[in-house]
Design a protein around this motif. Sequence first.
Motif, PDB file in Angstrom:
ATOM      1  N   GLN A   1      -7.269   5.541  -7.404  1.00 53.05           N
ATOM      2  CA  GLN A   1      -7.252   4.697  -6.484  1.00 53.05           C
ATOM      3  C   GLN A   1      -7.699   3.164  -6.139  1.00 53.05           C
ATOM      4  O   GLN A   1      -6.473   2.749  -6.080  1.00 53.05           O
ATOM      5  CB  GLN A   1      -7.888   5.420  -5.029  1.00 53.05           C
ATOM      6  CG  GLN A   1      -7.424   7.275  -5.091  1.00 53.05           C
ATOM      7  CD  GLN A   1      -7.919   7.855  -3.847  1.00 53.05           C
ATOM      8  OE1 GLN A   1      -9.352   7.521  -4.117  1.00 53.05           O
ATOM      9  NE2 GLN A   1      -7.910   8.923  -3.497  1.00 53.05           N
ATOM     10  N   LYS A   2      -8.578   2.891  -6.912  1.00 54.77           N
ATOM     11  CA  LYS A   2      -9.537   1.572  -6.884  1.00 54.77           C
ATOM     12  C   LYS A   2      -8.050   1.007  -7.158  1.00 54.77           C
ATOM     13  O   LYS A   2      -7.761  -0.373  -7.372  1.00 54.77           O
ATOM     14  CB  LYS A   2     -10.311   0.844  -7.199  1.00 54.77           C
ATOM     15  CG  LYS A   2     -11.438   1.416  -6.695  1.00 54.77           C
ATOM     16  CD  LYS A   2     -12.964   1.546  -7.192  1.00 54.77           C
ATOM     17  CE  LYS A   2     -13.431   2.750  -6.952  1.00 54.77           C
ATOM     18  NZ  LYS A   2     -15.405   2.040  -7.606  1.00 54.77           N
TER      19      LYS A   2
ATOM     20  N   GLY B   1      -2.995  -5.168  -4.287  1.00 55.50           N
ATOM     21  CA  GLY B   1      -3.366  -6.617  -4.103  1.00 55.50           C
ATOM     22  C   GLY B   1      -2.389  -7.690  -4.574  1.00 55.50           C
ATOM     23  O   GLY B   1      -2.228  -9.131  -3.947  1.00 55.50           O
ATOM     24  N   VAL B   2      -2.072  -7.780  -6.094  1.00 48.99           N
ATOM     25  CA  VAL B   2      -1.385  -8.303  -6.953  1.00 48.99           C
ATOM     26  C   VAL B   2       0.067  -8.152  -6.177  1.00 48.99           C
ATOM     27  O   VAL B   2       1.089  -9.323  -5.704  1.00 48.99           O
ATOM     28  CB  VAL B   2      -0.897  -7.801  -7.980  1.00 48.99           C
ATOM     29  CG1 VAL B   2       0.124  -8.406  -8.850  1.00 48.99           C
ATOM     30  CG2 VAL B   2      -2.351  -7.800  -8.817  1.00 48.99           C
ATOM     31  N   MET B   3       1.115  -7.276  -5.773  1.00 50.96           N
ATOM     32  CA  MET B   3       2.354  -6.909  -5.134  1.00 50.96           C
ATOM     33  C   MET B   3       2.456  -7.632  -4.329  1.00 50.96           C
ATOM     34  O   MET B   3       3.581  -8.129  -3.681  1.00 50.96           O
ATOM     35  CB  MET B   3       2.182  -5.400  -5.167  1.00 50.96           C
ATOM     36  CG  MET B   3       3.204  -4.749  -5.791  1.00 50.96           C
ATOM     37  SD  MET B   3       3.935  -2.807  -4.853  1.00 50.96           S
ATOM     38  CE  MET B   3       5.102  -3.780  -3.735  1.00 50.96           C
ATOM     39  N   ALA B   4       1.027  -7.560  -3.426  1.00 49.54           N
ATOM     40  CA  ALA B   4       1.418  -8.185  -1.664  1.00 49.54           C
ATOM     41  C   ALA B   4       1.817  -9.427  -2.134  1.00 49.54           C
ATOM     42  O   ALA B   4       2.416 -10.570  -1.237  1.00 49.54           O
ATOM     43  CB  ALA B   4       0.360  -8.125  -0.827  1.00 49.54           C
ATOM     44  N   MET B   5       1.376 -10.329  -3.232  1.00 47.55           N
ATOM     45  CA  MET B   5       1.790 -11.778  -3.494  1.00 47.55           C
ATOM     46  C   MET B   5       3.381 -11.988  -4.056  1.00 47.55           C
ATOM     47  O   MET B   5       3.628 -13.086  -4.292  1.00 47.55           O
ATOM     48  CB  MET B   5       0.839 -12.637  -4.103  1.00 47.55           C
ATOM     49  CG  MET B   5      -1.040 -12.187  -4.169  1.00 47.55           C
ATOM     50  SD  MET B   5      -1.712 -12.589  -5.724  1.00 47.55           S
ATOM     51  CE  MET B   5      -1.515 -14.302  -5.860  1.00 47.55           C
TER      52      MET B   5
ATOM     53  N   LYS C   1      -2.402   8.808 -14.844  1.00 47.68           N
ATOM     54  CA  LYS C   1      -0.949   9.076 -14.841  1.00 47.68           C
ATOM     55  C   LYS C   1      -0.787   8.358 -13.884  1.00 47.68           C
ATOM     56  O   LYS C   1       0.117   7.241 -13.537  1.00 47.68           O
ATOM     57  CB  LYS C   1      -0.666  10.170 -14.350  1.00 47.68           C
ATOM     58  CG  LYS C   1       0.319  10.575 -14.555  1.00 47.68           C
ATOM     59  CD  LYS C   1       0.490  12.225 -14.817  1.00 47.68           C
ATOM     60  CE  LYS C   1       2.158  12.816 -14.662  1.00 47.68           C
ATOM     61  NZ  LYS C   1       2.637  11.790 -13.832  1.00 47.68           N
ATOM     62  N   GLU C   2      -1.790   8.295 -12.179  1.00 43.58           N
ATOM     63  CA  GLU C   2      -1.348   7.416 -11.249  1.00 43.58           C
ATOM     64  C   GLU C   2      -1.121   6.048 -11.204  1.00 43.58           C
ATOM     65  O   GLU C   2       0.224   5.882 -10.430  1.00 43.58           O
ATOM     66  CB  GLU C   2      -2.921   7.528 -10.107  1.00 43.58           C
ATOM     67  CG  GLU C   2      -3.050   8.517  -9.726  1.00 43.58           C
ATOM     68  CD  GLU C   2      -4.160   8.686  -8.949  1.00 43.58           C
ATOM     69  OE1 GLU C   2      -4.853   7.575  -8.464  1.00 43.58           O
ATOM     70  OE2 GLU C   2      -4.992   9.994  -8.473  1.00 43.58           O
ATOM     71  N   VAL C   3      -2.532   5.359 -11.405  1.00 39.99           N
ATOM     72  CA  VAL C   3      -2.177   4.342 -12.578  1.00 39.99           C
ATOM     73  C   VAL C   3      -0.701   4.124 -12.978  1.00 39.99           C
ATOM     74  O   VAL C   3       0.827   2.787 -12.335  1.00 39.99           O
ATOM     75  CB  VAL C   3      -3.009   2.732 -12.725  1.00 39.99           C
ATOM     76  CG1 VAL C   3      -2.938   1.574 -13.277  1.00 39.99           C
ATOM     77  CG2 VAL C   3      -4.133   3.656 -11.996  1.00 39.99           C
ATOM     78  N   ILE C   4      -0.730   4.420 -14.370  1.00 42.45           N
ATOM     79  CA  ILE C   4       0.728   3.963 -14.722  1.00 42.45           C
ATOM     80  C   ILE C   4       2.626   3.937 -14.240  1.00 42.45           C
ATOM     81  O   ILE C   4       2.730   3.378 -14.365  1.00 42.45           O
ATOM     82  CB  ILE C   4       1.078   4.963 -16.499  1.00 42.45           C
ATOM     83  CG1 ILE C   4      -0.411   4.570 -17.280  1.00 42.45           C
ATOM     84  CG2 ILE C   4       2.352   5.021 -16.885  1.00 42.45           C
ATOM     85  CD1 ILE C   4      -0.275   2.781 -17.296  1.00 42.45           C
ATOM     86  N   ASP C   5       2.382   5.424 -13.089  1.00 40.88           N
ATOM     87  CA  ASP C   5       3.598   5.976 -12.481  1.00 40.88           C
ATOM     88  C   ASP C   5       3.298   4.749 -11.224  1.00 40.88           C
ATOM     89  O   ASP C   5       4.245   4.987 -11.241  1.00 40.88           O
ATOM     90  CB  ASP C   5       3.240   6.899 -12.284  1.00 40.88           C
ATOM     91  CG  ASP C   5       3.528   8.509 -13.106  1.00 40.88           C
ATOM     92  OD1 ASP C   5       3.653   8.551 -14.011  1.00 40.88           O
ATOM     93  OD2 ASP C   5       3.319   9.242 -12.601  1.00 40.88           O
TER      94      ASP C   5
ATOM     95  N   LEU D   1       1.081  -1.016   0.189  1.00 34.54           N
ATOM     96  CA  LEU D   1      -0.024  -0.223   0.143  1.00 34.54           C
ATOM     97  C   LEU D   1       1.242   0.910  -0.119  1.00 34.54           C
ATOM     98  O   LEU D   1       0.742   2.681  -0.591  1.00 34.54           O
ATOM     99  CB  LEU D   1      -0.719  -0.208   1.401  1.00 34.54           C
ATOM    100  CG  LEU D   1      -2.149  -0.943   1.267  1.00 34.54           C
ATOM    101  CD1 LEU D   1      -3.014  -0.875   2.312  1.00 34.54           C
ATOM    102  CD2 LEU D   1      -3.342   0.008  -0.024  1.00 34.54           C
ATOM    103  N   LYS D   2       1.987   1.450   0.658  1.00 33.80           N
ATOM    104  CA  LYS D   2       2.796   2.370   0.623  1.00 33.80           C
ATOM    105  C   LYS D   2       3.328   2.766  -1.140  1.00 33.80           C
ATOM    106  O   LYS D   2       3.372   3.707  -1.046  1.00 33.80           O
ATOM    107  CB  LYS D   2       4.031   2.503   1.426  1.00 33.80           C
ATOM    108  CG  LYS D   2       3.637   2.152   3.246  1.00 33.80           C
ATOM    109  CD  LYS D   2       4.812   2.662   3.748  1.00 33.80           C
ATOM    110  CE  LYS D   2       3.880   3.892   5.357  1.00 33.80           C
ATOM    111  NZ  LYS D   2       4.766   3.002   6.398  1.00 33.80           N
ATOM    112  N   ALA D   3       3.570   1.358  -1.177  1.00 33.80           N
ATOM    113  CA  ALA D   3       4.298   1.780  -2.452  1.00 33.80           C
ATOM    114  C   ALA D   3       3.370   2.459  -3.918  1.00 33.80           C
ATOM    115  O   ALA D   3       3.823   2.926  -4.286  1.00 33.80           O
ATOM    116  CB  ALA D   3       5.105   0.049  -3.545  1.00 33.80           C
ATOM    117  N   VAL D   4       1.907   2.025  -3.629  1.00 31.27           N
ATOM    118  CA  VAL D   4       1.124   2.887  -4.263  1.00 31.27           C
ATOM    119  C   VAL D   4       1.072   4.466  -4.000  1.00 31.27           C
ATOM    120  O   VAL D   4      -0.259   4.553  -4.626  1.00 31.27           O
ATOM    121  CB  VAL D   4       0.518   1.922  -5.153  1.00 31.27           C
ATOM    122  CG1 VAL D   4       1.122   1.135  -5.860  1.00 31.27           C
ATOM    123  CG2 VAL D   4      -0.655   1.052  -4.064  1.00 31.27           C
TER     124      VAL D   4
END
Lengths: 267, 293
Positions: free
Chosen positions: B154-155, B162-166, B186-190, B134-137
Amino acid sequence: MLKDITLGQYYPGDSIIHRLDPRVKLLGTLVFLITLFVFGSPGAYVLASIALGVVISVSTVPFRYMVKGLRAIFLLMVITALFNLFLTPGTILFSFWRFRITEEGLRMAIHMIFRLSYLILGSSIMTLTTTPNQLTDGLETGLGFLKKIHVPVHEVSMMMSIALRFIPILMDETSKIMRAQEARGANFSEGGIIRRAKALVPLLVPLFISAFRRANDLAMAMEARGYHGGEGRTRMKPLSYHRKDMVAFAVMALYVLCQIGMKILKL
Amino acid sequence: MQTEIVKGTDITYEYVHYDENGKVDFSETALRGVSLDVRPGQFIAILGHNGSGKSTLAKQINALLLPSTGTMVVDGHDTKDASKLWDIRQTAGMVFQNPDNQIIASVVEEDVGFGPENMGVPTKEIWHRVKRSLKAVGMWEKRGESPNRLSGGQKQRVAIAGVMAMEPKCIILDEPTAMLDPGGRKEVIDAALELNRERGITVILITHYMEEVIKADRVLVMDRGKVVLTGTPREVFSKVELLRKYRLSVPQVTQLGFELQKAGLDLPDGILTIQELVTELKRLRGGSDGNQD
Ligand SMILES: Nc1ncnc2c1ncn2[C@@H]1O[C@H](COP(=O)(O)OP(=O)(O)OP(=O)(O)O)[C@@H](O)[C@H]1O
Ligand SMILES: [Mg+2]
């Protein structure tokens, strides 16, 4: 209209009731409901009222908020009570025109009102102070013993928590589709029952199609994240009893004892 | 020796629908001989018109679909090997298009914990992972919120967390920005780029937006179930006319550069950024009449 329903919704807070283990709350609600139906003396109702009042005030959920969401159900309750009042045979207290009120009827109606309203308030205080996930976790662990007789406890609670998560989304969608249909001249609020029912068809069809698509997507997303049933799953928030839960159990036992005591003393 | 994290060889895939008697009702070939290899740490972009088979290919990578013919090997495991299914899904995580339909829990942090819970990660470790992801995103502050109260961008970031946590080695994002506004995109791609750069996670991004592709190491263009063009973004975007044939456009700057070039300016092929175009134009001006600024 749809937005008003608070049943099954969570009211965020940090009261002791909020922080109790969900299993305690589930059991507590169950015990409360059972005592309501087993003990029916005036004294028992006074005791139940005190218990309910204390729990509600400790929970910090505004009473107004609780009641607001239950209006429709209260209406149903009043109708039931009226039926009981007028249609129970027995010794007539007084009568006017074609209606007769009997002593038994009056007693039944009062019982009914107390029991139903306390039942609803008691169970909504539980859902209001427990997140859907805690609730389903509580059910899953609390009813874990049912797994031995092949009741799919995990699956059922997973279904419940997903349903609770998608209720607001589907409600949003319903009002969106409604508005879209209204923009094209549909009318959901006028005409007789048959006309209104017919008007619902163009609402329900797209709603179902989209719900199925969502279900399909969600199943895929769950699989992609490695979901394969309850087996071998660990918990992020495992349930464990703390001191406050023990205290709650003690309070519950005390309450039941008081009820029994009153029954014996015929209060 | 195996160096590729994802290696697909000559994959075909056919969607087959059966009628109630179990006979083939209709079938649709979505992939016709696709090969791809992705090395660890790469950022790969896949472009293609609607229905070109991008999503079908993505689902092959984490064994949501299995090839009809050909093979897909992920981190050394053939996706047809059922005993390795959960390893594969853990290695290659997937983020889908619709943010609402992939968030399972009613609280942000619980959703991020869903994957690790399924994998049987111990409770304490789950919390570590949830916090880190969560911090990473940039969503740690929203951990207690209901997903329904978040914006689309944000979603999608929660979905990525959620994927990263795996702790996958590879993340596949299937049009994660299709339903978002430019800010959310932009948020998501970044967020995805940062995972690629900071943590060395392989990223495979499927998109319709050409601007999102520029930073990729390699671009694959798909058309009617085939990979028809591959190369660096510069190589791919210099083929403006070919791309048009596949019903794709190029970034606006590239288009402008292309038009200027056609009008007779001496510009290189495949200009990707405004900065580049400006530099090139300055060079041209400087070359013709020296002392302008
Ligand atoms: N479940 C399915 N059943 C049958 N055919 C399907 C199914 N899903 C996809 N297809 C078909 O397979 C082909 C490739 O679809 P795919 O979803 O992979 O394309 P895509 O490149 O992801 O498109 P988009 O950009 O619209 O997401 C299309 O012709 C589509 O109609
Ligand atoms: Mg697609």
